[in-house]
Design a protein around this motif. Structure first.
Motif, mmCIF file in Angstrom:
data_model
loop_
_atom_site.group_PDB
_atom_site.id
_atom_site.type_symbol
_atom_site.label_atom_id
_atom_site.label_comp_id
_atom_site.label_asym_id
_atom_site.label_seq_id
_atom_site.Cartn_x
_atom_site.Cartn_y
_atom_site.Cartn_z
ATOM 1 N N GLY A 55 0.794 -1.232 0.000
ATOM 2 C CA GLY A 55 0.000 0.000 0.000
ATOM 3 C C GLY A 55 0.819 1.269 0.000
ATOM 4 N N ALA A 56 2.151 1.149 0.041
ATOM 5 C CA ALA A 56 3.018 2.333 0.080
ATOM 6 C C ALA A 56 3.127 2.968 -1.307
ATOM 7 C CB ALA A 56 4.405 1.941 0.577
ATOM 8 N N TRP A 57 3.614 4.201 -1.325
ATOM 9 C CA TRP A 57 3.859 4.899 -2.582
ATOM 10 C C TRP A 57 5.146 4.382 -3.214
ATOM 11 C CZ3 TRP A 57 0.567 8.271 -4.895
ATOM 12 C CH2 TRP A 57 -0.474 8.799 -4.095
ATOM 13 N N VAL A 58 5.149 4.245 -4.538
ATOM 14 C CA VAL A 58 6.358 3.869 -5.263
ATOM 15 C C VAL A 58 6.604 4.891 -6.357
ATOM 16 C CG1 VAL A 58 6.214 1.397 -4.801
ATOM 17 C CG2 VAL A 58 5.049 2.320 -6.802
ATOM 18 N N ASP A 59 7.875 5.257 -6.525
ATOM 19 C CA ASP A 59 8.240 6.110 -7.648
ATOM 20 C C ASP A 59 9.214 5.356 -8.545
ATOM 21 O OD1 ASP A 59 10.749 6.238 -6.453
ATOM 22 O OD2 ASP A 59 10.526 8.303 -5.761
ATOM 23 N N PRO A 89 -0.522 1.991 -14.620
ATOM 24 C CA PRO A 89 -1.349 1.181 -13.717
ATOM 25 C C PRO A 89 -2.607 0.720 -14.452
ATOM 26 C CG PRO A 89 -1.705 3.499 -13.275
ATOM 27 C CD PRO A 89 -0.710 3.424 -14.417
ATOM 28 N N GLY A 90 -3.708 0.510 -13.732
ATOM 29 C CA GLY A 90 -4.943 0.067 -14.364
ATOM 30 C C GLY A 90 -5.458 1.094 -15.359
ATOM 31 N N ILE A 91 -5.628 0.686 -16.598
ATOM 32 C CA ILE A 91 -6.056 1.597 -17.662
ATOM 33 C C ILE A 91 -7.562 1.507 -17.838
ATOM 34 C CG2 ILE A 91 -5.834 2.166 -20.109
ATOM 35 C CD1 ILE A 91 -3.083 0.717 -20.014
ATOM 36 N N TYR A 92 -8.215 2.670 -17.887
ATOM 37 C CA TYR A 92 -9.652 2.681 -18.165
ATOM 38 C C TYR A 92 -9.955 3.795 -19.160
ATOM 39 C CZ TYR A 92 -10.328 6.791 -15.126
ATOM 40 O OH TYR A 92 -10.294 8.047 -14.572
ATOM 41 N N PRO A 104 -4.982 7.291 -5.898
ATOM 42 C CA PRO A 104 -5.165 5.841 -5.817
ATOM 43 C C PRO A 104 -6.353 5.519 -4.910
ATOM 44 C CG PRO A 104 -2.857 6.429 -5.520
ATOM 45 C CD PRO A 104 -3.637 7.711 -5.460
ATOM 46 N N ALA A 105 -7.066 4.463 -5.244
ATOM 47 C CA ALA A 105 -8.257 4.097 -4.470
ATOM 48 C C ALA A 105 -8.504 2.601 -4.611
ATOM 49 C CB ALA A 105 -9.473 4.878 -4.978
ATOM 50 N N SER A 106 -9.311 2.080 -3.722
ATOM 51 C CA SER A 106 -9.624 0.661 -3.789
ATOM 52 C C SER A 106 -10.569 0.380 -4.953
ATOM 53 C CB SER A 106 -10.273 0.200 -2.481
ATOM 54 O OG SER A 106 -11.601 0.672 -2.390
ATOM 55 N N HIS A 107 -10.522 -0.853 -5.412
ATOM 56 C CA HIS A 107 -11.436 -1.279 -6.471
ATOM 57 C C HIS A 107 -12.882 -1.114 -6.017
ATOM 58 C CE1 HIS A 107 -12.675 -3.667 -9.963
ATOM 59 N NE2 HIS A 107 -13.500 -4.293 -9.159
ATOM 60 N N ASN A 108 -13.139 -1.408 -4.751
ATOM 61 C CA ASN A 108 -14.507 -1.308 -4.224
ATOM 62 C C ASN A 108 -15.052 0.105 -4.289
ATOM 63 O OD1 ASN A 108 -14.262 -4.008 -3.669
ATOM 64 N ND2 ASN A 108 -14.107 -3.780 -1.451
ATOM 65 N N VAL A 109 -14.223 1.070 -3.901
ATOM 66 C CA VAL A 109 -14.657 2.472 -3.895
ATOM 67 C C VAL A 109 -15.021 2.929 -5.307
ATOM 68 C CG1 VAL A 109 -13.813 4.830 -3.584
ATOM 69 C CG2 VAL A 109 -13.443 3.142 -1.791
ATOM 70 N N ALA A 111 -3.283 -9.581 -5.319
ATOM 71 C CA ALA A 111 -2.150 -10.003 -4.500
ATOM 72 C C ALA A 111 -1.160 -8.867 -4.263
ATOM 73 C CB ALA A 111 -1.434 -11.176 -5.155
ATOM 74 N N GLU A 112 -1.326 -7.769 -5.024
ATOM 75 C CA GLU A 112 -0.399 -6.656 -4.898
ATOM 76 C C GLU A 112 -1.140 -5.376 -4.533
ATOM 77 O OE1 GLU A 112 2.885 -8.451 -8.035
ATOM 78 O OE2 GLU A 112 1.738 -6.669 -8.598
ATOM 79 N N ASN A 113 -0.478 -4.550 -3.755
ATOM 80 C CA ASN A 113 -1.111 -3.388 -3.140
ATOM 81 C C ASN A 113 -0.098 -2.238 -3.165
ATOM 82 O OD1 ASN A 113 -2.607 -1.657 -1.548
ATOM 83 N ND2 ASN A 113 -2.498 -2.902 0.300
ATOM 84 N N ARG A 114 -0.392 -1.189 -3.908
ATOM 85 C CA ARG A 114 0.566 -0.079 -3.984
ATOM 86 C C ARG A 114 -0.102 1.196 -4.485
ATOM 87 N NH1 ARG A 114 1.991 -3.841 -7.771
ATOM 88 N NH2 ARG A 114 1.024 -3.371 -9.782
ATOM 89 N N ARG A 115 0.544 2.298 -4.206
ATOM 90 C CA ARG A 115 0.155 3.604 -4.731
ATOM 91 C C ARG A 115 1.298 4.098 -5.611
ATOM 92 N NH1 ARG A 115 -2.033 3.300 0.464
ATOM 93 N NH2 ARG A 115 -4.094 4.276 0.714
ATOM 94 N N VAL A 116 0.968 4.568 -6.801
ATOM 95 C CA VAL A 116 1.989 4.963 -7.779
ATOM 96 C C VAL A 116 2.132 6.480 -7.811
ATOM 97 C CG1 VAL A 116 2.652 4.902 -10.196
ATOM 98 C CG2 VAL A 116 1.581 2.897 -9.153
ATOM 99 N N ALA A 117 3.343 6.954 -7.553
ATOM 100 C CA ALA A 117 3.622 8.395 -7.543
ATOM 101 C C ALA A 117 3.893 8.895 -8.959
ATOM 102 C CB ALA A 117 4.823 8.678 -6.647
ATOM 103 N N ASN A 118 3.294 10.034 -9.321
ATOM 104 C CA ASN A 118 3.432 10.576 -10.678
ATOM 105 C C ASN A 118 4.205 11.886 -10.731
ATOM 106 O OD1 ASN A 118 1.681 12.510 -9.684
ATOM 107 N ND2 ASN A 118 -0.110 11.783 -10.811
#
Length: 260
Positions: A96-100, A133-136, A191-196, A229-236
């Motif tokens: 769930g941490a930020w990654v750059d 990340p997830g593309i929509y 970043p947000a959960s899939h549920n939200v 299985a993976e949990n992260r926030r992506v820094a831009n």
């Protein structure tokens, strides 16, 4: 521009560039080039001012077929810009941490993608790598899943993901044409959960959200289970600083509203 793999994102980039007067050559079912026609593809490589690969590693071999077959030709080409659409999956689980862009890669389930990412980095100093990340976007969003009944909510407290609207990927690629090469995370600001995101899509459509389920109850495929299985926030921040890029859709609310 020569595009390897005219898929969901690259086809939208091609459309935008054509509207600006660009000539686009591309491989893939919607393109004008046969990937296996080495002579024609090599000719296109030699004529292109910009070369982009959006082809993921092969599911069968794990290899990047573009690098394997045409990597040397791309490195020797006179093109002034080379790009590769990668994935933030190369970072693996960050709890769930930020990654750059300085975060290590190759420790997650996307090992083949991480190897391809590293291969493009080593190919040439002109290469820009866009980690997505997830593309929509149109026809591919939580709204569509809610409408067709395939949306679900999984009971995994604390799970969070980054995502990006396809238009903002295109805008980042365009911004990089006159910017330095390197690695760029292209994700939105929230970043947000899939549920939200699913719940917000339901609110926009006036539909009750699906029930909260375990992964077993939802009958998720192995691929879908791997997603959770993976949990992260992506820094831009680097893309904003270096490319001068700013997401048109800074969060899922703005993005979904645009797709209604």
């Amino acid at each position: 521009m020569l595009i390897f793999g005219l898929g969901y994102t690259a086809s939208r980039l091609a459309e935008r560039l054509r509207e600006q007067g660009w000539r686009i050559d591309a491989t893939g079912s919607a393109g004008n080039l046969d990937f296996t026609d080495v002579q024609s593809v090599r000719a296109a490589i030699g004529h292109a001012s910009h070369i982009l690969s959006s082809v993921p590693p092969s599911r069968e071999t794990g290899e990047d077929d573009v690098l394997t077959r045409y990597g040397a030709a791309v490195a020797a080409a006179p093109a002034r810009w080379i790009g590769y659409l990668s994935s933030t999956g190369v970072y693996g689980d960050a709890g769930g941490a930020w990654v750059d862009e300085s975060a290590p890669i190759g420790g997650g389930r996307r090992s083949a993608r991480a190897e391809a990412d590293a291969g493009w980095q080593k190919l040439d100093e002109r290469v820009r790598i866009f980690r997505l990340p997830g593309i929509y976007g149109p026809g591919r969003s939580a709204l569509d899943k809610v409408r067709d009944g395939s949306a679900h909510r999984i009971d995994l407290p604390g799970q969070v993901f980054s995502r990006i609207h396809v238009t903002d990927i295109c805008r980042a690629v365009e911004a990089s044409f006159d910017a330095p090469p390197g690695l760029y995370n292209i994700g939105d600001d929230r970043p947000a959960s899939h549920n939200v995101v699913t719940e917000h899509a339901c609110r926009l459509l006036g539909i009750e959200p699906p029930p909260l389920q375990t992964m077993d109850e939802a009958g998720l495929s192995p691929m879908a289970r791997g997603f959770y299985a993976e949990n992260r926030r992506v820094a831009n921040g680097k893309a904003k600083r270096v490319l001068g890029w700013k997401p048109l859709y800074p969060d899922y609310k703005a993005g979904l509203k645009s797709l209604l």
